[in-house]
Scaffold this motif. Structure first.
Motif, mmCIF file in Angstrom:
data_model
loop_
_atom_site.group_PDB
_atom_site.id
_atom_site.type_symbol
_atom_site.label_atom_id
_atom_site.label_comp_id
_atom_site.label_asym_id
_atom_site.label_seq_id
_atom_site.Cartn_x
_atom_site.Cartn_y
_atom_site.Cartn_z
ATOM 1 N N THR A 334 0.937 -1.323 -0.050
ATOM 2 C CA THR A 334 -0.080 0.085 -0.155
ATOM 3 C C THR A 334 0.787 1.216 -0.023
ATOM 4 N N VAL A 335 0.171 2.398 -0.153
ATOM 5 C CA VAL A 335 0.949 3.706 -0.163
ATOM 6 C C VAL A 335 0.198 4.678 0.890
ATOM 7 N N GLY A 336 0.645 5.866 1.029
ATOM 8 C CA GLY A 336 0.150 6.719 1.903
ATOM 9 C C GLY A 336 1.004 7.342 3.069
ATOM 10 N N ASN A 337 0.563 7.330 4.094
ATOM 11 C CA ASN A 337 1.171 7.888 5.336
ATOM 12 C C ASN A 337 1.320 6.753 6.463
ATOM 13 N N PRO A 338 2.554 6.152 6.432
ATOM 14 C CA PRO A 338 2.708 5.052 7.228
ATOM 15 C C PRO A 338 3.015 5.103 8.673
ATOM 16 N N GLY A 339 2.746 6.614 8.865
ATOM 17 C CA GLY A 339 3.149 6.851 10.397
ATOM 18 C C GLY A 339 3.433 8.164 10.425
ATOM 19 N N GLN A 340 3.724 8.837 11.727
ATOM 20 C CA GLN A 340 4.415 10.089 11.879
ATOM 21 C C GLN A 340 5.603 9.827 12.490
ATOM 22 N N TYR A 341 6.524 10.672 12.861
ATOM 23 C CA TYR A 341 7.823 10.386 12.957
ATOM 24 C C TYR A 341 8.453 11.181 14.129
ATOM 25 N N LEU A 342 9.456 10.793 15.125
ATOM 26 C CA LEU A 342 10.144 11.328 15.955
ATOM 27 C C LEU A 342 11.792 11.259 15.866
ATOM 28 N N SER A 343 12.449 12.263 15.867
ATOM 29 C CA SER A 343 13.866 12.276 15.836
ATOM 30 C C SER A 343 14.476 12.852 17.142
ATOM 31 N N ILE A 344 15.773 12.460 17.292
ATOM 32 C CA ILE A 344 16.331 13.366 18.206
ATOM 33 C C ILE A 344 17.438 13.985 17.671
ATOM 34 N N SER A 345 17.584 15.198 18.376
ATOM 35 C CA SER A 345 18.343 16.228 17.716
ATOM 36 C C SER A 345 20.034 15.859 18.076
ATOM 37 N N SER A 346 20.840 16.001 16.989
ATOM 38 C CA SER A 346 22.272 15.504 17.190
ATOM 39 C C SER A 346 22.618 16.488 17.993
ATOM 40 N N LYS A 347 22.420 17.694 18.281
ATOM 41 C CA LYS A 347 23.034 18.746 18.943
ATOM 42 C C LYS A 347 22.508 18.818 20.667
ATOM 43 N N ALA A 348 21.561 17.938 21.084
ATOM 44 C CA ALA A 348 21.347 17.736 22.243
ATOM 45 C C ALA A 348 22.311 17.187 23.379
ATOM 46 N N THR A 349 22.051 17.576 24.344
ATOM 47 C CA THR A 349 23.145 16.838 25.427
ATOM 48 C C THR A 349 23.035 15.402 25.480
ATOM 49 N N PRO A 350 24.096 14.781 25.971
ATOM 50 C CA PRO A 350 23.695 13.114 26.484
ATOM 51 C C PRO A 350 22.612 12.979 27.358
ATOM 52 N N GLU A 351 22.441 13.827 28.267
ATOM 53 C CA GLU A 351 21.497 13.718 29.274
ATOM 54 C C GLU A 351 20.065 13.864 28.691
ATOM 55 N N GLU A 352 19.900 14.711 27.670
ATOM 56 C CA GLU A 352 18.557 14.842 26.779
ATOM 57 C C GLU A 352 18.149 14.035 26.071
ATOM 58 N N LYS A 353 19.236 13.501 25.227
ATOM 59 C CA LYS A 353 19.183 12.422 24.329
ATOM 60 C C LYS A 353 18.513 11.004 25.174
ATOM 61 N N GLU A 354 19.200 10.825 26.369
ATOM 62 C CA GLU A 354 18.847 9.587 27.197
ATOM 63 C C GLU A 354 17.368 9.603 27.648
ATOM 64 N N ILE A 355 16.967 10.899 27.927
ATOM 65 C CA ILE A 355 15.385 11.425 28.398
ATOM 66 C C ILE A 355 14.490 10.750 27.153
ATOM 67 N N ALA A 356 15.035 11.302 26.007
ATOM 68 C CA ALA A 356 14.127 11.223 24.632
ATOM 69 C C ALA A 356 14.012 9.812 24.316
ATOM 70 N N LYS A 357 15.154 8.990 24.507
ATOM 71 C CA LYS A 357 15.091 7.466 24.245
ATOM 72 C C LYS A 357 14.199 6.555 25.339
ATOM 73 N N LYS A 358 14.293 7.197 26.523
ATOM 74 C CA LYS A 358 13.312 6.594 27.494
ATOM 75 C C LYS A 358 12.106 6.710 27.346
ATOM 76 N N PHE A 359 11.757 7.969 26.579
ATOM 77 C CA PHE A 359 10.339 8.310 26.353
ATOM 78 C C PHE A 359 9.836 7.489 24.819
ATOM 79 N N PHE A 360 10.669 7.218 24.235
ATOM 80 C CA PHE A 360 10.637 6.262 22.919
ATOM 81 C C PHE A 360 10.300 4.898 23.556
ATOM 82 N N ALA A 361 11.004 4.637 24.392
ATOM 83 C CA ALA A 361 10.815 3.188 24.940
ATOM 84 C C ALA A 361 9.649 2.795 25.684
#
Length: 454
Positions: A334-361
């Motif tokens: 099929t075609v269309g919109n398979p979802g929406q997407y969340l990325s993590i900024s490469s400029k974020a601090t290590p601590e902020e990235k870990e918070i984001a990944k925990k949110f993803f999980a």
């Protein structure tokens, strides 16, 4: 996706069953505004404000703001030492603001988006994290989501975004009353479609409704014909930037078949002056002036809201686009919109990235969020989310969408999302010319080859 018009964005923000007026409220030009609830919009800055906080910007307005906000609030309550501050921004303003912020190294920790071409530009600029190894280490997070949702999150074989929210495939709708009147059955193959064109024209009924002035509605036809004739590899070569990819013999065959259908009066007369933003194409279907229509799954909600009893009486039918005889493509695709997407900024601090990944999980698409999406008429991209459809008046359609999305071997992203904004605009312009029969299939291919990789 950035190049889309407000009217197109309105339709894409319209979940099944959502009143049109509510969807229109999602579009606008105002700047960031804090959401209700526990997080302040002012706390969301380039690096999340520090102090154990990550930042997250997303779209303001229904149907998505409430489920997104509630997911963050639950996460913050469960994680007092790793908070997420949110800022909600209206649709069109968001597109400008997020590009500006990323270009200035001031992106939020969590970047909400549509994947595809926009994500590719962020990857090429080194602005988003490579999540491939993280998904490898957290296989359970990946395995619970529809596999097809990861295509638009993947650039050059690596995953740069977390698929989220709901799925919106393109659907072949048909008016059962018209089919009964003419005494015909839904098509099982593309050959059947051509036969039905003759029968409906003979009965004085337009075979297909089409809002051709809006251009992106025409694109849906090409997306399916390319896939059914040549398989997903044909457009994948375009997305990958392969030279002369539009000259693939399957491409030329699909473009030729498209013009043959137009010449056979497959569409409502004057389709090139019909617009999607007025819902005129929907009205042609539910009033019986047209027998069929290829459109996004969000059309179900529009017809339910505006089409009288077409939905409640069981008069609306739906199916996936059928296969083409001799084609290489799998009819389950099929075609269309398979979802929406969340990325993590490469400029974020290590601590902020870990918070984001925990949110993803732990926070994204938890049970409560899934339930909220279903209540808006959406189908969450989670395996087993169909168990939430029981009792819904729309359960039959929701289960159909779930089946299409979860069983598709390939769920291709809409072309104008997958390509860069520059290439997408050239694509839509040439599609309009192709449908107006003012350029040939070969001219279309030549014009599109000129912007591959741009």
């Amino acid at each position: 996706m950035e190049s889309r018009t407000p009217s197109r964005r309105t339709f894409l923000s319209l979940s099944m069953g959502l009143p049109l007026g509510a969807a229109l409220a999602a579009c606008g030009t105002s700047g960031p505004a804090p959401s209700g609830g526990g997080a302040s919009g002012g706390a969301a800055g380039g690096n999340g404000g520090g102090g154990g906080k990550a930042s997250y910007w997303f779209l303001q307005g229904p149907p998505g703001e409430a489920p997104r906000t509630a997911a963050v609030e639950r996460f913050n309550k469960a994680n007092p030492n790793g908070q997420i501050a949110i800022t909600t921004i209206q649709n069109d303003a968001y597109k400008t603001k997020i590009k500006t912020a990323i270009g200035a190294n001031q992106a939020p920790t969590i970047i909400w988006g549509w994947g595809g071409g926009g994500l590719r530009s962020y990857v090429q600029a080194g602005q988003v994290e490579d999540l491939t190894s993280w998904f490898g280490e957290n296989a359970a997070v990946k395995d619970r989501l529809f596999p097809g949702a990861f295509g638009a999150a993947t650039i050059d074989g690596k995953i740069y975004a977390m698929p989220c929210e709901t799925v919106q495939p393109i659907v072949l709708f048909y008016n059962k009353r018209v089919f009964e009147k003419v005494g015909v059955q839904p098509p099982q193959s593309y050959g059947d479609i051509l036969d039905l064109v003759k029968k409906f024209n003979a009965a004085g009924i337009a075979p297909f409704s089409l809002a051709g002035q809006s251009r992106w509605t025409n694109m849906m036809w090409l997306e399916f014909l390319f896939d059914r004739i040549g398989g997903p590899e044909v457009f994948q070569a375009v997305f990958d930037g392969e030279k002369d990819a539009w000259n693939n013999p399957a491409s030329i065959e699909a473009l030729t078949k498209m013009q043959e259908l137009i010449k056979a009066n497959g569409f409502i007369r004057g389709f090139s002056s019909v617009t999607a933003d007025s819902n005129a194409d929907q009205a042609l279907l539910y009033t019986g002036k047209a027998a069929m229509m290829l459109h996004g799954s969000w059309s179900y909600g529009i017809q339910q809201e505006q089409g009288g009893d077409i939905v409640s009486s069981g008069g609306l039918g739906w199916m996936n686009f059928p296969g083409v005889d001799g084609g290489k493509g799998d009819p389950s695709n099929t075609v269309g919109n398979p979802g929406q997407y969340l990325s993590i900024s490469s400029k974020a601090t290590p601590e902020e990235k870990e918070i984001a990944k925990k949110f993803f999980a732990t926070g994204v698409l938890d049970d409560a969020e899934q339930k909220q999406w279903v209540e808006t008429g959406g189908v969450p991209i989670v395996k087993g989310s169909d168990k939430l459809f029981a009792g819904s008046k729309d359960a039959e359609f929701l289960n159909f969408v779930y089946g299409v999305a979860s069983n598709a071997k390939v769920f291709a992203q809409s072309w104008d999302q997958a390509l860069s904004p520059t290439a997408a605009e050239v694509l839509l312009d040439n599609i309009a010319k192709l449908f107006q029969l003012s350029i040939s299939p070969q001219q279309f291919a030549t014009n599109m080859n000129a912007v591959i990789g741009k």
